[in-house]
Design a protein around this motif. Sequence first.
Motif, PDB file in Angstrom:
ATOM      1  N   VAL A   1       0.855  -1.184   0.000  1.00  0.00           N
ATOM      2  CA  VAL A   1       0.000   0.000   0.000  1.00  0.00           C
ATOM      3  C   VAL A   1       0.891   1.234   0.000  1.00  0.00           C
ATOM      4  N   SER A   2       0.616   2.127  -0.924  1.00  0.00           N
ATOM      5  CA  SER A   2       1.392   3.365  -1.084  1.00  0.00           C
ATOM      6  C   SER A   2       0.602   4.525  -0.486  1.00  0.00           C
ATOM      7  N   VAL A   3       1.212   5.250   0.456  1.00  0.00           N
ATOM      8  CA  VAL A   3       0.534   6.350   1.142  1.00  0.00           C
ATOM      9  C   VAL A   3       1.500   7.509   1.338  1.00  0.00           C
ATOM     10  N   THR A   4       0.964   8.687   1.594  1.00  0.00           N
ATOM     11  CA  THR A   4       1.817   9.810   1.977  1.00  0.00           C
ATOM     12  C   THR A   4       2.361   9.566   3.381  1.00  0.00           C
ATOM     13  N   SER A   5       3.485  10.152   3.664  1.00  0.00           N
ATOM     14  CA  SER A   5       4.111   9.936   4.976  1.00  0.00           C
ATOM     15  C   SER A   5       3.231  10.452   6.107  1.00  0.00           C
ATOM     16  N   SER A   6       2.502  11.543   5.877  1.00  0.00           N
ATOM     17  CA  SER A   6       1.631  12.082   6.926  1.00  0.00           C
ATOM     18  C   SER A   6       0.526  11.093   7.285  1.00  0.00           C
ATOM     19  N   PHE A   7      -0.123  10.519   6.258  1.00  0.00           N
ATOM     20  CA  PHE A   7      -1.201   9.573   6.525  1.00  0.00           C
ATOM     21  C   PHE A   7      -0.642   8.303   7.149  1.00  0.00           C
ATOM     22  N   ALA A   8       0.523   7.873   6.697  1.00  0.00           N
ATOM     23  CA  ALA A   8       1.134   6.664   7.257  1.00  0.00           C
ATOM     24  C   ALA A   8       1.465   6.858   8.729  1.00  0.00           C
ATOM     25  N   MET A   9       2.134   7.962   9.066  1.00  0.00           N
ATOM     26  CA  MET A   9       2.605   8.183  10.432  1.00  0.00           C
ATOM     27  C   MET A   9       1.475   8.510  11.400  1.00  0.00           C
ATOM     28  N   LYS A  10       0.554   9.363  10.959  1.00  0.00           N
ATOM     29  CA  LYS A  10      -0.440   9.904  11.884  1.00  0.00           C
ATOM     30  C   LYS A  10      -1.734   9.095  11.941  1.00  0.00           C
ATOM     31  N   TRP A  11      -1.976   8.225  10.950  1.00  0.00           N
ATOM     32  CA  TRP A  11      -3.227   7.474  10.996  1.00  0.00           C
ATOM     33  C   TRP A  11      -3.040   5.973  10.750  1.00  0.00           C
ATOM     34  N   LEU A  12      -2.411   5.603   9.628  1.00  0.00           N
ATOM     35  CA  LEU A  12      -2.390   4.190   9.241  1.00  0.00           C
ATOM     36  C   LEU A  12      -1.575   3.316  10.185  1.00  0.00           C
ATOM     37  N   MET A  13      -0.334   3.699  10.472  1.00  0.00           N
ATOM     38  CA  MET A  13       0.543   2.831  11.260  1.00  0.00           C
ATOM     39  C   MET A  13      -0.002   2.538  12.666  1.00  0.00           C
ATOM     40  N   PRO A  14      -0.584   3.519  13.355  1.00  0.00           N
ATOM     41  CA  PRO A  14      -1.136   3.199  14.685  1.00  0.00           C
ATOM     42  C   PRO A  14      -2.315   2.229  14.654  1.00  0.00           C
ATOM     43  N   ARG A  15      -2.918   2.012  13.461  1.00  0.00           N
ATOM     44  CA  ARG A  15      -4.111   1.168  13.375  1.00  0.00           C
ATOM     45  C   ARG A  15      -3.889  -0.098  12.559  1.00  0.00           C
ATOM     46  N   LEU A  16      -2.731  -0.235  11.951  1.00  0.00           N
ATOM     47  CA  LEU A  16      -2.506  -1.314  11.000  1.00  0.00           C
ATOM     48  C   LEU A  16      -2.556  -2.694  11.654  1.00  0.00           C
ATOM     49  N   GLN A  17      -2.183  -2.795  12.912  1.00  0.00           N
ATOM     50  CA  GLN A  17      -2.186  -4.088  13.583  1.00  0.00           C
ATOM     51  C   GLN A  17      -3.589  -4.683  13.626  1.00  0.00           C
ATOM     52  N   ASP A  18      -4.586  -3.825  13.689  1.00  0.00           N
ATOM     53  CA  ASP A  18      -5.972  -4.305  13.692  1.00  0.00           C
ATOM     54  C   ASP A  18      -6.268  -5.058  12.402  1.00  0.00           C
ATOM     55  N   PHE A  19      -5.795  -4.540  11.268  1.00  0.00           N
ATOM     56  CA  PHE A  19      -6.000  -5.242   9.995  1.00  0.00           C
ATOM     57  C   PHE A  19      -5.202  -6.529   9.959  1.00  0.00           C
TER      58      PHE A  19
ATOM     59  N   VAL B   1      -5.332  21.640  10.558  1.00  0.00           N
ATOM     60  CA  VAL B   1      -4.988  20.323  10.010  1.00  0.00           C
ATOM     61  C   VAL B   1      -6.209  19.427   9.901  1.00  0.00           C
ATOM     62  N   LYS B   2      -6.061  18.347   9.113  1.00  0.00           N
ATOM     63  CA  LYS B   2      -7.148  17.391   8.964  1.00  0.00           C
ATOM     64  C   LYS B   2      -7.419  16.694  10.293  1.00  0.00           C
ATOM     65  N   GLU B   3      -8.694  16.541  10.602  1.00  0.00           N
ATOM     66  CA  GLU B   3      -9.081  15.969  11.888  1.00  0.00           C
ATOM     67  C   GLU B   3      -8.579  14.542  12.055  1.00  0.00           C
ATOM     68  N   CYS B   4      -8.630  13.731  10.999  1.00  0.00           N
ATOM     69  CA  CYS B   4      -8.229  12.329  11.154  1.00  0.00           C
ATOM     70  C   CYS B   4      -6.743  12.215  11.471  1.00  0.00           C
ATOM     71  N   LEU B   5      -5.925  13.141  10.973  1.00  0.00           N
ATOM     72  CA  LEU B   5      -4.487  13.063  11.210  1.00  0.00           C
ATOM     73  C   LEU B   5      -4.104  13.507  12.616  1.00  0.00           C
ATOM     74  N   VAL B   6      -4.942  14.301  13.244  1.00  0.00           N
ATOM     75  CA  VAL B   6      -4.606  14.809  14.577  1.00  0.00           C
ATOM     76  C   VAL B   6      -5.456  14.157  15.660  1.00  0.00           C
ATOM     77  N   ALA B   7      -6.299  13.205  15.268  1.00  0.00           N
ATOM     78  CA  ALA B   7      -7.243  12.593  16.219  1.00  0.00           C
ATOM     79  C   ALA B   7      -6.532  11.954  17.401  1.00  0.00           C
ATOM     80  N   ASP B   8      -5.467  11.202  17.148  1.00  0.00           N
ATOM     81  CA  ASP B   8      -4.761  10.528  18.244  1.00  0.00           C
ATOM     82  C   ASP B   8      -4.097  11.532  19.178  1.00  0.00           C
ATOM     83  N   ASP B   9      -3.583  12.619  18.625  1.00  0.00           N
ATOM     84  CA  ASP B   9      -2.940  13.645  19.452  1.00  0.00           C
ATOM     85  C   ASP B   9      -3.966  14.402  20.294  1.00  0.00           C
TER      86      ASP B   9
END
Length: 301
Positions: free
Chosen positions: A98-116, A245-253
Motif C-alpha cells: 500500500v502506497s501512502v503519503t508519509s503524513s497519513f502513514a505516520m499519523k493514521w495508518l501505522m497506529p491502526r494497522l495491527q488491527d487489519f 490540520v485534517k481531523e483524522c491526522l490529529v485525532a490521536d494527538d
Amino acid sequence: MRENLPPLNAVRAFEQAGRHHNIARAAQELGVSAGAVSQQIAQLEKWIGCKLFRRNNRGLEFTNEGLEYYAAVSTAFGTLRAATSAISRPNVRKSFVVSVTSSFAMKWLMPRLQDFREKWPDIEISVKTTELFGKFEESDGDVGIRYGTGDFGSFASTELAKDKLVLVASKTLVQDVALDEELSFISCLPLLVDRHPRLIANYPGWAEYLKLLGMKQVDGLVFREFSQQWMVIAAAINGEGAALVKECLVADDLSAERVTQLTEKTIELETGYHLVHLPSNSSDPVIRSFKNWLRRALKRN
C-alpha cells in the motif's frame, strides 16, 4: 446414544478463547457478546464433563485437560481453514503493498494497522510512502491511498472518507490566553502552514479559515511553513504555533491531549481520501477487505 461430536459453535468459542486467552477478545473475533462466549464454553465443559479453563488476573489459563483438548482442536481448525482456502479462494494473494503519503502513514495508518493484520493474519502488508497527493502509478504499489478529488485517470478509485480542518495548538502555548469566541488571540500566535493549499485544487488554507473567524485584519501575521502535514502537527505539539490540520491526522494527538482543539469552528473539505488501484484488482478479496476496513476505521477515526 448421544452425538459423538460436541456443538461446533461451542468448540469454536473455546478455540478462540484459547487462542487469545481472553473471553472479550474471543467475543470480538466471533462478533458476539462476551456472555455468549462464556455460555458456549460452559456448555462445552458440561458436554465433555471437565473444566477447560481457569480464570486468573491476566485472563484465561488452560487446565491440563483444556490444554490437551486445545492442541487437538486448534490443529483441526487449522486443517479446516487450509482446506477451505485451497478450494474456495485459490487465488487469494499472500501479500500486497500500500502506497501512502508519509503524513497519513505516520499519523493514521501505522497506529491502526495491527488491527487489519489481526483480521488477515495470513496476509503480509507492506507500507510504502510517497509525496504524491493526487497521482498514482502502477509502480507505486498494489493499492494507493491518495488525497484529492478522485480523478485518477485509468485507475479505479473509491472514496474512503472526507475530512474537515480543525484548529489545534499545544495547551502550554495557549494556557495563558483567553479562548474567546472571536479567537482574536490567533493574531498573536505563529500560524503553521503546510503545502496542501498550494498543491491541491480548492483546498482551503489560513485565508479561508481566518475569513470564517471574521478576521479581516491579517497584516503582521507570522506564518511558519512546513513541507508536510505531519511536520505541522509535530510543530504544534512542540508549541511552535497554531495548526489548521485534517481531523483524522490529529485525532490521536487530541485524544492523548498532546494538542487541544481551540474552537468548534471547522471547515468541511470537498476533497477526500481515496483507495486507488488497477481496475483488474477491483474484485480482489484482500484489497476489497482492506478497502472496507479502511472505511470503517476512518469512520470511527
